[in-house]
Motif scaffolding. Structure first.
Motif, PDB file in Angstrom:
ATOM      1  N   PRO A  54       0.806  -1.226   0.000  1.00  0.00           N
ATOM      2  CA  PRO A  54       0.000   0.000   0.000  1.00  0.00           C
ATOM      3  C   PRO A  54       0.840   1.279   0.000  1.00  0.00           C
ATOM      4  N   LEU A 274      -3.926   4.484   6.014  1.00  0.00           N
ATOM      5  CA  LEU A 274      -3.999   3.040   5.750  1.00  0.00           C
ATOM      6  C   LEU A 274      -4.584   2.298   6.943  1.00  0.00           C
ATOM      7  N   ARG A 276      -6.853   3.138   8.816  1.00  0.00           N
ATOM      8  CA  ARG A 276      -8.315   3.300   8.889  1.00  0.00           C
ATOM      9  C   ARG A 276      -9.042   2.409   7.890  1.00  0.00           C
ATOM     10  N   LYS A 277      -8.305   1.755   7.019  1.00  0.00           N
ATOM     11  CA  LYS A 277      -8.929   0.907   5.999  1.00  0.00           C
ATOM     12  C   LYS A 277      -9.349  -0.431   6.612  1.00  0.00           C
ATOM     13  N   GLU A 279      -9.738  -3.379   5.438  1.00  0.00           N
ATOM     14  CA  GLU A 279      -8.956  -4.559   5.064  1.00  0.00           C
ATOM     15  C   GLU A 279      -7.617  -4.609   5.788  1.00  0.00           C
TER      16      GLU A 279
END
Length: 322
Positions: A54, A274, A276-277, A279
């Motif tokens: 990411p 990231l 907070r995502k 997945e």
């Protein structure tokens, strides 16, 4: 008009400021090294790789993971401390950063002066486990057994690990005597608990979660301020009646001292986004972690606080590494 040496240095640096600002604005414009102080395949390496792809997408540059294991991450930490503060050498750092000063007689760097704390990514709680064939169903069962059998064995993944610190604090809180049995890493320690050769262990959840999910280890308490999302029915040590200080290992991004604030803020904002995502959260929790996202100011304050706590425990328990 008299000028101090510092004023002359500041004036001399003025022509460089536009170039430095331009370099920071352009960051990153080449691959970034991410040093990891442990071998591939372990929890620390996982923490690096979960964000590798990411971040490469956000930064448009390769994030090259470089494993430099040895000496409780001291080898990797020294390399980072001696690197240029340009944002192209980062450190996937663990909480060894704050335990090493408490147990090593000498380190090749100054923990407080030689690093730039950036962000704590996530933590993995230390958990009290027993084997499936042991009679213990609660922490109190363990305490009562230890009082009947002073010197009952307790495995850990090694000297001065989070499990070792948790064991020492647990003994003092519960008023019991355990025999610390350090292993060379978590896998052999856990296997001896699974096989019934050692009755209990304090181990990080990230290293033991697969065995616990398979029913080969029984979690009794989480040595952390809150329960783990992976095992929400398992109480904290405080809820179980034996509160001990949090020994959860954490995984973070750190840079060399003097890392420009603009780069620090860029990394922090991108990692927090990231985290907070859903997945990413799911992957971390599946691996036994708890998302943190603590930024530079809080992280900077955490380091001396944890060093002081670890030093106190290390001195009381005579934990040291030459």
């Amino acid at each position: 008009m008299h000028r101090t040496r510092r004023e002359f240095a500041a004036l001399a640096a003025l022509p460089l400021l536009p170039r430095l600002a331009a370099a920071q604005d352009a960051w990153p414009d080449k691959p970034i090294r991410l040093l990891v102080g442990f071998p591939p395949g372990g929890p620390t390496d996982f923490a690096a790789r979960i964000l590798q792809e990411p971040l490469q997408g956000l930064w448009g540059q390769p994030l090259v993971i470089e494993n430099r294991p040895g000496a409780s991450q001291v080898i990797a930490a020294e390399a980072v401390a001696k690197s240029p503060p340009d944002g192209y050498t980062l450190f996937l750092c663990t909480s060894n950063l704050t335990s090493n000063p408490a147990v090593f007689s000498r380190l090749p760097y100054d923990t407080l002066a030689d690093f730039t704390p950036i962000i704590v990514i996530y933590s993995s709680p230390t958990v009290l486990f027993t084997g499936p064939d042991q009679p213990f169903r609660s922490v109190r069962d363990v305490v009562e057994a230890a009082k009947r059998r002073p010197g009952m064995a307790a495995a850990t993944s090694g000297v001065a690990t989070s499990g070792h610190f948790a064991t020492e604090m647990f003994m003092r809180q519960a008023g019991i005597e355990l025999t610390h049995v350090p292993y060379r890493g978590a896998p052999p320690a856990l296997q001896d608990v699974v096989g019934g050769r050692v009755p209990i262990t304090f181990s990080t959840l990230s290293g033991a979660i697969a065995l616990a999910r398979d029913g080969k280890l029984r979690p009794l308490a989480v040595a952390a301020p809150r329960r783990s999302p992976a095992f929400p029915d398992v109480p904290t040590s405080a809820e179980a009646g034996f509160p001990i200080r949090d020994t959860s290992p954490w995984y973070s991004f750190v840079g060399p001292a003097g890392l420009p604030e603009a780069i620090v803020q860029r990394i922090t904002a991108d990692v927090q986004a990231l985290l907070r995502k859903p997945e990413i959260i799911a992957r971390i929790e599946q691996a036994g972690g708890i998302v943190e996202g603590e930024g530079p100011a809080e992280f900077r304050a955490r380091i001396p606080r944890e060093i002081a706590i670890n030093t106190e425990v290390a001195r009381a328990a005579d934990i040291h590494i030459e």
